[in-house]
Design a protein around this motif. Structure first.
Motif, short mmCIF file in Angstrom:
data_model
loop_
_atom_site.label_atom_id
_atom_site.label_comp_id
_atom_site.label_asym_id
_atom_site.label_seq_id
_atom_site.Cartn_x
_atom_site.Cartn_y
_atom_site.Cartn_z
N LEU A 234 0.83 -1.19 -0.01
CA LEU A 234 -0.35 -0.09 -0.35
C LEU A 234 1.01 1.43 -0.54
CD1 LEU A 234 -2.80 1.13 -0.03
CD2 LEU A 234 -2.50 0.96 2.09
N LYS A 235 2.03 0.91 0.45
CA LYS A 235 2.54 2.66 0.94
C LYS A 235 3.64 2.66 -0.31
CE LYS A 235 4.13 2.42 5.77
NZ LYS A 235 4.56 2.31 6.77
N ARG A 236 3.64 1.54 -1.12
CA ARG A 236 4.90 1.43 -2.98
C ARG A 236 3.17 2.46 -3.47
NH1 ARG A 236 6.76 -2.97 -6.90
NH2 ARG A 236 7.61 -1.72 -8.11
N ALA A 237 2.56 1.32 -3.49
CA ALA A 237 1.09 2.46 -4.42
C ALA A 237 1.79 3.99 -4.09
CB ALA A 237 0.28 1.60 -4.12
N ALA A 238 0.91 4.42 -2.87
CA ALA A 238 0.85 5.48 -2.53
C ALA A 238 1.57 6.44 -2.99
CB ALA A 238 0.71 5.66 -1.08
N ALA A 239 3.24 5.74 -2.67
CA ALA A 239 4.00 6.98 -3.15
C ALA A 239 4.24 6.86 -5.21
CB ALA A 239 4.96 6.13 -3.26
N MET A 240 3.74 5.94 -5.67
CA MET A 240 3.74 5.82 -7.42
C MET A 240 2.21 6.73 -7.46
SD MET A 240 4.24 2.29 -8.38
CE MET A 240 3.87 2.11 -10.41
N ILE A 241 1.15 6.75 -6.85
CA ILE A 241 0.56 8.25 -7.19
C ILE A 241 0.90 9.95 -6.74
CG2 ILE A 241 -1.71 8.41 -6.33
CD1 ILE A 241 -2.73 6.01 -5.91
N ALA A 242 1.33 9.62 -5.65
CA ALA A 242 1.77 11.04 -5.35
C ALA A 242 2.99 11.60 -6.59
CB ALA A 242 2.37 10.60 -4.23
N GLU A 243 3.56 10.57 -7.06
CA GLU A 243 4.75 11.01 -8.16
C GLU A 243 4.39 11.20 -9.16
OE1 GLU A 243 8.51 9.22 -9.40
OE2 GLU A 243 7.84 8.18 -8.17
N ILE A 244 3.03 10.62 -9.70
CA ILE A 244 2.45 10.27 -11.12
C ILE A 244 1.53 11.17 -11.31
CG2 ILE A 244 1.66 9.19 -13.03
CD1 ILE A 244 3.87 6.86 -12.26
N ALA A 245 0.54 11.26 -10.45
CA ALA A 245 -1.01 11.66 -10.37
C ALA A 245 -0.52 12.88 -9.75
CB ALA A 245 -1.63 10.82 -10.25
N GLY A 246 0.69 12.80 -9.01
CA GLY A 246 0.14 14.80 -8.72
C GLY A 246 -0.29 14.39 -6.63
N GLY A 247 -0.71 13.71 -6.64
CA GLY A 247 -1.64 13.45 -5.05
C GLY A 247 -0.28 14.31 -4.13
N THR A 248 -1.27 14.26 -2.55
CA THR A 248 -0.39 14.03 -1.48
C THR A 248 -1.12 13.45 -0.26
OG1 THR A 248 -2.14 15.71 -1.07
CG2 THR A 248 0.42 16.66 -2.32
N ILE A 249 -0.26 12.39 -0.19
CA ILE A 249 -0.61 12.12 1.38
C ILE A 249 -1.69 12.40 2.51
CG2 ILE A 249 -0.08 9.68 3.10
CD1 ILE A 249 0.81 9.45 0.33
N ALA A 250 -2.58 12.32 2.55
CA ALA A 250 -3.80 13.23 3.37
C ALA A 250 -4.31 12.05 4.57
CB ALA A 250 -5.15 13.63 1.97
N SER A 251 -3.77 11.31 5.13
CA SER A 251 -3.98 10.87 5.86
C SER A 251 -2.89 9.60 6.92
CB SER A 251 -5.38 9.41 5.85
OG SER A 251 -5.23 8.78 5.12
N GLU A 252 -2.98 9.22 7.80
CA GLU A 252 -2.12 8.50 8.14
C GLU A 252 -2.88 6.72 7.32
OE1 GLU A 252 -3.11 7.91 12.43
OE2 GLU A 252 -0.97 9.63 12.80
N PHE A 253 -1.66 5.99 7.40
CA PHE A 253 -2.09 4.64 6.89
C PHE A 253 -2.80 3.86 7.49
CE2 PHE A 253 1.39 6.22 4.58
CZ PHE A 253 1.26 5.20 2.72
N ILE A 254 -3.48 3.38 7.75
CA ILE A 254 -4.70 2.67 8.30
C ILE A 254 -4.47 0.88 8.37
CG2 ILE A 254 -6.81 2.05 8.90
CD1 ILE A 254 -8.26 4.05 7.73
N ASP A 255 -4.02 0.21 9.53
CA ASP A 255 -3.68 -0.59 9.47
C ASP A 255 -4.69 -2.04 10.32
OD1 ASP A 255 -2.82 -4.07 8.82
OD2 ASP A 255 -0.58 -3.12 10.49
N ALA A 256 -6.15 -2.50 10.26
CA ALA A 256 -6.27 -3.14 10.80
C ALA A 256 -6.23 -4.49 11.32
CB ALA A 256 -7.53 -2.75 10.39
N TYR A 257 -5.62 -4.67 12.25
CA TYR A 257 -4.99 -6.07 11.55
C TYR A 257 -5.86 -6.48 13.22
CZ TYR A 257 -2.43 -10.21 10.19
OH TYR A 257 -0.54 -11.25 10.16
N PRO A 258 -6.64 -7.24 12.99
CA PRO A 258 -6.99 -7.48 14.64
C PRO A 258 -6.50 -8.91 15.37
CG PRO A 258 -9.14 -7.38 13.74
CD PRO A 258 -7.59 -7.71 12.91
#
Length: 811
Positions: A389-413
């Motif tokens: 997920l972190k790798r994909a978010a980094a690619m989107i931020a780089e290629i689509a010009g977005g910014t990370i707008a929340s903390e990374f959620i990890d629901a792993y009960p």
């Protein structure tokens, strides 16, 4: 599974030849079914040069043509006749000199030759973009940037993408190899073992990306922890959807994926790169900024991305918003109400682990066999979800010009512990046939990311990486070791030990083989047809007892066949369509029925299919066509071959047949045969008669089991023949005549044979004459005329009494 060589090479520490990679993959159990060159522009623009138009004048003999001279870096410019309206002096153009080959967007390759066009020599071609395969336009020649060097290769400017593509025959248990990263890991393990030095894959990383709280933060609630054990997500704001960069489009096209937009392309790239499916939601269309992972009530309507409304099953895992409205069929297909569009500005990106069983059931239930579903149903690496997920978010931020707008959620009960396995060295030797050194075993397992927990004198305890969920038994570990060592390195034993066994029902197989050989000798060909067929072939009442498939892969194959007629007629039609008109087929197969849910029955059948001519034309006469009597003779021969006697041949009424006949022994029906009705044949576009026999092989075997074989010496006496002609009503069948004769119970009567039927007005209205031959035999002595006459008299009396037959005395 499609793997790109260029993509794979990005993970390998050192370049390897494509052919060697192919051999390594096959050696480690990833069989390469094909290795083919891929070119984004066919031909790679080889031979095409950058030219400069020096002169451009009207053609002396044609108004719409131009006579140009083009400098391609040689001492002498080329004279080229060009028909493009936009050609002009000073332009830089793509030139195909004599001898080069063009691969246009449409049509066959073109080899450029010197030609005389309207009386003027032309030594090449100035190209449009569609003529060299780099575009669709044919409005005029392709004008290149003026800074390009004259005479340079056109490929240096266009940079066509070239790759080698592997098609791998992947076994269902190898989910770890359903990605470029997984395949690279196996190759590095193989090289580490065989090159005797450590090879590690190059880590893709995640660019050290971190999340932060903002107004676009989401919350996640997992209601069904069995179906979803881990769910990760992140919000990305300010994206701009649009075309992906060329490198990303090239990679996707090379493996057969169609680029759509940068967001979708990145999720597809990550899927094929790591094996982890992702899904992007339009964050502004998710109510309450909340994700709920659970199930909806039975038959809840949901419109998927393809615009179809589907009724959800209560077992389908759904991704819902804060209002419990469905957003996506988890791990399978998105919903139309939350998908990313050209107007999307903010997205919520999902990466999760979903239960393979639940995903497979829902995927087949709704007929949605997506790439994501096929990954999830074979299991994914639950430990890698957040990293991907972190790798994909980094690619989107780089290629689509977005910014990370929340903390990374990890629901792993409930984080899962690694599975542990104890492998004994003697078991490894027993199963592999090879004596592996303990250090070799450890190095191979280490290269595959197995963790060594404890070593004993004769065993080793290991922890299995999450990337290999199929490895759960010591035998699985042995397979991993043997794969990396190479299946080609398994020693061939000098001797093979087998335990001979005797089949309990070997007589059944012997009879089947005997029958098959006999039918082949009669000119029949054996066929094997699919036991799954189309319900459309059958009437509704027939389908009531049919066995339906719950997860059929094709609409045309949705039930287990209740009859073998239809699948055989498909083969008949296939051959007739290819001018093979004279056919004699037989098939051993099964038919299937059900009387109530959970109760199923399968029956063995032997079916014969006959159409066309029994023998072709020759100097002795015309072709002899097959008919119902030809088929009846073949069926009778099969019963005679198997020693089945005292059979009754009775007329029968069947919906799909004319002239139907049932073969019975006692109260059991052993076979049914007849002429297939025209209505049935038209379903398969068959225009000639087809004759079909259905022998109930299971029922026949039960009779043969109780049938005792007896032997007797050959008779010393000769048989005696008598003929008899009788006139009967036209409606009287030969079967009735034979049944009446059998009532005489004459033990010396060996055979009855009809050899002629005569019809004439002279016999009287509604009458016909049957000529019958009788064979008498006494194995102990020669029959006298008086004995034979007595038996014939008895036969004639029965015929006169029972059938009102008139004996023709002059016959």
């Amino acid at each position: 599974m499609t793997i790109s060589y260029n993509w794979l090479s990005e993970y390998l520490p050192a370049p390897e030849d494509p052919e060697r990679i192919s051999k390594i993959l096959t050696a480690i159990g990833l069989e390469v079914e094909s290795l083919e060159s891929y070119e984004s522009v066919k031909g790679g623009l080889k031979g095409l040069l950058v030219g400069e138009v020096i002169t451009c004048n009207p053609h002396p003999n044609a108004d719409k043509l131009r006579l140009t001279t083009v400098d391609i870096g040689n001492e002498t410019p080329l004279q080229i006749v060009c028909g493009a309206p936009n050609v002009a002096t000073g332009q830089k153009v793509a030139v195909a000199p004599v001898g080069s080959i063009l691969y246009p967007q449409k049509g066959d390759p073109i080899t450029i030759k010197a030609a005389k066009i309207r009386g003027v020599e032309s030594y090449g071609m100035i190209c449009a973009e569609d003529e060299i395969g780099v575009g669709e336009s044919h409005d005029g020649i392709l004008v290149l940037p003026s800074h390009l060097k004259t005479g340079s290769d056109a490929a240096a400017y266009f940079k066509p993408y070239h790759d080698w593509i592997y098609e791998i025959g992947l076994t269902p248990n190898r989910m770890d190899a359903m990605s470029h990263l997984g395949v690279a890991r196996d190759i590095c393990a193989y090289l580490t073992h065989h090159e005797k030095k450590e090879y590690k894959i190059k880590s893709p990383g995640n660019a050290g990306i971190a999340g932060e709280k903002s107004a676009l933060s989401f919350t996640v609630s997992i209601e069904n922890n069995e179906a979803c054990r881990r769910y990760c997500g992140v919000s990305i704001a300010g994206i701009k959807t649009g075309p992906s960069p060329k490198w990303l489009q090239d990679k996707l096209r090379a493996i057969g994926q169609r680029p759509i937009n940068n967001i979708v392309d990145i999720t597809n790239y990550i899927l094929h790169d790591t094996g982890q499916p992702l899904h992007a939601f339009d964050a502004d269309r998710v109510a309450g900024k909340k994700i709920i992972v659970g199930n909806l009530p039975q038959d809840t309507p949901f419109i998927t991305l393809d615009g179809k409304e589907r009724k959800m099953n209560s077992e389908d895992l759904m991704i819902c918003d804060g209002d419990h409205e469905g957003l996506c069929i988890a791990g399978i297909f998105g919903g139309i109400g939350s998908g990313v569009t050209d107007d999307t500005l903010n997205i919520f990106l999902e990466a999760a682990w979903f239960n393979p069983v639940d995903i497979r059931k829902s995927s087949f239930r709704h007929g949605l066999r997506t790439d994501a579903a096929m990954r999830f149903e074979k299991n994914v690496d639950i430990s890698n979800t957040l990293n991907v997920l972190k790798r994909a978010a980094a690619m989107i931020a780089e290629i689509a010009g977005g910014t990370i707008a929340s903390e990374f959620i990890d629901a792993y009960p409930s984080p899962e512990p690694k599975a542990e396995i104890v492998l004994k060295h003697h078991y490894l030797k027993k199963l592999s046939g090879k004596n592996y050194h303990a250090d070799t075993v450890k190095k191979i397992l280490h290269s595959l990311n197995f963790e060594i927990i404890k070593e004993g004198l004769d065993d080793i305890r290991i922890a299995v990486p999450f990337s290999k969920p199929d490895v759960r038994l010591p035998a699985d570990v042995v397979e991993e070791i043997m794969r990396i060592d190479g299946y080609d390195n398994i020693p061939i034993p000098s001797s093979i030990t087998i335990s001979p066994s005797v089949e309990a029902n070997n007589q059944v197989y012997a009879r089947k083989e005997k029958t098959a050989n006999y039918l082949a000798g009669l000119g029949f060909n054996e066929i094997f047809t699919n036991s799954i067929t189309n319900a459309a072939y059958f009437e509704q009442e027939e389908l009531e007892s049919a066995v339906r498939l719950l997860n059929n892969l094709s609409v045309a194959h949705n039930i287990m066949r209740p009859s073998m007629l239809e699948t055989g007629l498909e083969s008949v039609a296939y051959n007739l369509n290819r001018k093979n008109q004279d056919l004699r087929f037989f098939e051993f197969g099964k038919v299937y029925h059900t009387s109530k849910p959970g109760s199923y029955e399968e029956q063995e059948r032997l079916c014969l299919y006959v159409t066309g001519a029994a023998s072709g034309p020759s100097w002795k006469g015309k072709a002899v066509k097959t008919d119902i009597y030809y088929l009846k003779g073949a069926v009778a021969s099969v019963f005679q071959l198997l020693g089945c006697s005292n059979l009754r041949w009775e007329p029968l009424s069947l919906a799909r047949f004319e002239n139907a006949i049932a073969v019975r022994s006692g109260d059991q029906t052993l076979a049914e045969l007849g002429t297939v009705k025209r209505k049935e044949l038209l379903r398969f576009d068959i225009k000639q008669d087809v004759f079909f026999a259905d022998i109930r092989w299971d029922a026949l075997q039960k009779i043969l089991v109780s049938h005792a074989i007896s032997f007797r010496p050959l008779p010393n006496q000769l048989p005696v023949y008598r003929d008899l002609a009788l006139v009967v009503d036209h409606s009287t069948t030969y079967q009735a005549v034979e049944a009446a004769i059998r009532k005489s119970r004459l033990d010396k009567l060996e055979e009855i044979r009809l050899f002629d039927i005569f019809e004439s007005e002279k016999l009287g209205a509604g009458k016909k004459s049957l000529a019958i031959s009788f064979t008498f035999l006494d194995g102990e002595k020669t029959l006298t005329d008086k004995e034979i006459d007595t038996m014939m008299s008895k036969i004639m009396k029965i015929l006169e009494q029972d059938l009102k037959a008139e004996i023709r005395k002059g016959a």
